[in-house]
Design an enzyme around this catalytic site. Structure first.
Site: not given
Ligand code: NVA
Ligand code: CP
Length: 304
Positions: A103, A130, A133, A222, A262, A290
Site C-alpha cells: 500500500r 484499489h 477492495q 468514498d 469501502c 475483503r
Molecule cells: N480513497 C480512500 C480509500 C481508503 C480505503 C483513500 O485513498 O484514502
Molecule cells: N477500505 C480499506 O482499504 O480500509 P483500510 O484503509 O482500513 O485498509
C-alpha cells in the site's frame, strides 16, 4: 511466469470471475470449518506506507487461515522509509517471501516493485486504484443480487482510486457505470479512456449526483479527502457540497438499491448517518468480503 495484481485494468472478465468464484469457495469452506491450508509454509510481506485497518487485518488473518504467515513492514520503520530503492527491496523480499502486498502512494512504485520481484505483487491501494477492495465489492454485489451483468453501478464523489477501480471493474463485468464528480475531480484519464474504448460499455460521467443515481442498483461513495490529501480537506469539503449520499438521493434509485462504502466513512459528509445505518449490513458484508476476495487472490497467485 509469476502473476501480479497491480490494477483491474490488467485483468480480463474471466480473471475476475475466477477470483470471485474462488472467493465463494473459500468463504464456504471457512464458514463450514473445512481446512484450507493452501498456503502452508508461505510468507506474505505486507508493506504499508499509508494507514490501514481492513487491508492489514484481512491480509494477515487471511494468510493465517490459509496456513501461511504474514509480516508487516511499515514504510517508516523499514529501510524503505530511508530511501532504499524499490528495485532492491523487491529483490531482497523475493529471496525470503512468497508474495508481497504493498500500500503506497504512486502506482509507479507498485509497478516497479512487480518488475523487479520474482514473486507475486498485490496492490493494497495506491493513489490510482484499489483493486482488492473492488474485487470484494463485486463479490458482495454478486452475493446480494445474484448477477452483476446489467446492473447499474453509481459512484458519487471524488474521482479517486475507488472511482478508478469501480469503473474498470464494473465495466469489465458488464455493469452499467455512472459516476458523478464535481468539476476538477474527475476519474483518471487512463480510466476514462478505457471506459470509452469499447462501444459495448455503458458509461457516463456527469456533474449532478441525481443523474448518476437515477435507477441505480448499487450506490458507492468514498471519502472526499483521501490519504495524502489531508491538507486539501477544507477546499474539498466546499467542492463536494451536494455530493452527500442521503435519503433524497436514494429515493431516485431502483427499489432494493444497495449502498457500498469501502470505509472508513465520514457520516454527514459523503454519506448521511441514516443511509449508512440503513445499509450497514451490506457495508459490513463488503468489509468482510475483503478477507475472502484477498484469500482468493493469494491462493490463485501464490499457490504454485
Ligand atoms: N480513497 C480512500 C480509500 C481508503 C480505503 C483513500 O485513498 O484514502
Ligand atoms: N477500505 C480499506 O482499504 O480500509 P483500510 O484503509 O482500513 O485498509
Amino acid at each position: 511466469m509469476k502473476k501480479d495484481l497491480l490494477k483491474l485494468l490488467d485483468l480480463s472478465k474471466e480473471d475476475m470471475e475466477a477470483i470471485l468464484n474462488k472467493a465463494d469457495q473459500l468463504k464456504y469452506e471457512q464458514k463450514h470449518g473445512i481446512p484450507q491450508k493452501y498456503l502452508e509454509g508461505k510468507t506474505l510481506a505486507m508493506i504499508f506506507e499509508k494507514n490501514s485497518t481492513r487491508t492489514r487485518v484481512s491480509f494477515e488473518t487471511g494468510m493465517y487461515q490459509l496456513g501461511g504467515h504474514a509480516l508487516f513492514l511499515s514504510g517508516k520503520e523499514s529501510q524503505i522509509g530511508r530511501g532504499e530503492p524499490v528495485e532492491d527491496t523487491a529483490r531482497v523480499l523475493s529471496r525470503y517471501c512468497d508474495g508481497i502486498m504493498i500500500r503506497t502512494f504512486a502506482q509507479s512504485e507498485v509497478e516497479e516493485l512487480a518488475k523487479y520481484a520474482s514473486i507475486p505483487v498485490i496492490n493494497g491501494l495506491t493513489d490510482f486504484c484499489h483493486p482488492c477492495q473492488v474485487l470484494a465489492d463485486l463479490l458482495t454485489i454478486r452475493e446480494h443480487k445474484a448477477v452483476l451483468e446489467g446492473l447499474k453501478l453509481c459512484y458519487i464523489g471524488d474521482g479517486n482510486n475507488m472511482a478508478n477501480s469501480l469503473i474498470a471493474g464494473g465495466l469489465k463485468m458488464g455493469m452499467e457505470v455512472a459516476a458523478a464528480c464535481p468539476e476538477g475531480y474527475d476519474p483518471d484519464p487512463q480510466v476514462l479512456a478505457f471506459a470509452q474504448s469499447d462501444p459495448a460499455f455503458h458509461f457516463s460521467l456527469c456533474r449532478a449526483p441525481q443523474d448518476a443515481a437515477a435507477g441505480a442498483d448499487v450506490v458507492f461513495t468514498d471519502v472526499w479527502a483521501s490519504m495524502g490529501q489531508e491538507e486539501e480537506k477544507a477546499k474539498r469539503a466546499k467542492a463536494f457540497q451536494g455530493y452527500c449520499v442521503d435519503a433524497s438521493l436514494m429515493a431516485l434509485t431502483h427499489p432494493g438499491c444497495m449502498v457500498q462504502h469501502c470505509l472508513p466513512a465520514h457520516r454527514g459528509e459523503e454519506i448521511s448517518a441514516q443511509v449508512f445505518e440503513d445499509h450497514a449490513h451490506e457495508i459490513f458484508d463488503e468489509a468482510e468480503n475483503r478477507l475472502h476476495a484477498q484469500k482468493a487472490v493469494m491462493c490463485l497467485l501464490m499457490s504454485q
